[in-house]
Design an enzyme around this catalytic site. Sequence first.
Site, PDB file in Angstrom:
ATOM      1  N   ASP A   1      -4.461  -6.364  -7.935  1.00 46.66           N
ATOM      2  CA  ASP A   1      -4.730  -5.708  -6.663  1.00 46.66           C
ATOM      3  C   ASP A   1      -4.999  -4.228  -6.975  1.00 46.66           C
ATOM      4  O   ASP A   1      -4.900  -3.782  -8.130  1.00 46.66           O
ATOM      5  CB  ASP A   1      -3.541  -5.889  -5.719  1.00 46.66           C
ATOM      6  CG  ASP A   1      -3.934  -5.792  -4.249  1.00 46.66           C
ATOM      7  OD1 ASP A   1      -5.035  -5.292  -3.948  1.00 46.66           O
ATOM      8  OD2 ASP A   1      -3.142  -6.207  -3.392  1.00 46.66           O
TER       9      ASP A   1
ATOM     10  N   HIS B   1       0.832  -1.203   0.000  1.00 46.85           N
ATOM     11  CA  HIS B   1       0.000   0.000   0.000  1.00 46.85           C
ATOM     12  C   HIS B   1       0.871   1.259   0.000  1.00 46.85           C
ATOM     13  O   HIS B   1       0.442   2.312  -0.487  1.00 46.85           O
ATOM     14  CB  HIS B   1      -0.895   0.036   1.238  1.00 46.85           C
ATOM     15  CG  HIS B   1      -1.975  -1.003   1.239  1.00 46.85           C
ATOM     16  ND1 HIS B   1      -1.770  -2.283   1.694  1.00 46.85           N
ATOM     17  CD2 HIS B   1      -3.261  -0.946   0.822  1.00 46.85           C
ATOM     18  CE1 HIS B   1      -2.890  -2.972   1.585  1.00 46.85           C
ATOM     19  NE2 HIS B   1      -3.812  -2.181   1.056  1.00 46.85           N
TER      20      HIS B   1
END
Length: 341
Positions: free
Chosen positions: A255, A185
Site C-alpha cells: 500500500d 492513512h
Amino acid sequence: MTAPLAAIVSCAGPTLTADERALFADADPAGFILFRRNCATPEQLRDLVASLRAAVGRDDAPVLIDQEGGRVVRLPEEHWRIPPAAARFGAAARKAPERATRAAWLNGRLIAAELCGLGITVNTLPVLDCPAPQADPVIGDRAFAAESELVSALGRATAGGLEAGGVTPVMKHVPGHGRARVDSHHALPRIEAPMADLRASDLVPFRALNDLAWAMTAHAVFDAIDPHAPVTTSGRGIREIVRGEIGFDGLLVSDDLGMAALRGDLAARAADALAAGCDLVLHCSGTLDETRRVLSGCTLASAQTEARLAVAERRRHAGRDTAAFDAAAARDEVNAVLETA
C-alpha cells in the site's frame, strides 16, 4: 535489458513536467499510478498515460488507478460513470445472490471498458476486507459485506469482469484490513484477533482469490502474525501468511508508503517493504522530492518480480473477451439489481 526499479510512483498533475520526465527516464520505475489530480478529460488522460510509458521506454509498463466505486474513484463524473460502492452489491446479494453476482461482474466489466480505453491496465480492486464491529470507517462501504463467503463470491465476480475487459485486478488489503480500529492513512492499526479468528474470516476471501495476478498489502500489525511490524514490512507476515497460509504466488505491491502507519523516512520504508518480500512498493503523493527519496531506497525488480509482471501482462491479454459488449445494457442491469436492495 536492465530491470526497472521495484516501484510504482505518481506524478503531480494532468501532464508530465520536464523534471518528472527526466526523473522517470533516469530511475525507470516499474510503473505508475493515477489519482484525481491526474484525470481531467479522456484525451488528456490518454496522452498522460502514453507520456508515462514513453518516459520509461516500455509500452507494457503497468499504469494503475483506484477506481473502486462509491467514495473511492479517480475519474471525474463529468466524463465517466461513478461505479456503485461495493456494499451495495453485498446488500443486493442478500436478496438475490445470483443476480447480484452477475451485477458485480458487469460492474467490473464496465469499469474495465473505461480504463482500457484510456490505456490504464491495472485497477486496485476488489477490496476483500471483511469489516468488523467497531472498525474504523476507512473501509466501510468499500467492502462488499462482513461475511467472508459473500466477499469471496462478489470479489471473484468483480475481478472476472475486470479481466474480461482487459484490466488486471488487485485484491486488497491482504491479509485483511476489516478489523482495523484506526485509519492506516493516519496511524498504525493493531489487530489483536487470534489466528483462529483470522483463518475463519479475514483470510478466507484472499485464499479464495489467491490465483489473481496482483495483491496489495495492509499497513496493519497483526499480533497473531508478527506483533513487531505491519505486514507490509514483515518478512514473517509475507512469507508465512501471504505466501504460505493464503497461498498467493502473484505480484505483491505495498500500500502507499506515504501513509502514517509506516515509520522511518521514505527511502527506509521502501527498502524495508522490499526486504520483507513485497515485489513492488507504491508511492502516491506525486511530490517530486518524495518520489526521489522513495526511488533511492528501491532495488531493481528481482527476476521473480519481473516474471510475475510478465505473467500478469500475458494473463491480461489472454483473459480479455473480444466479443461485443453492450455497456448501456450492462449499466441498466446493474442499476436494476441494485435498486431492489
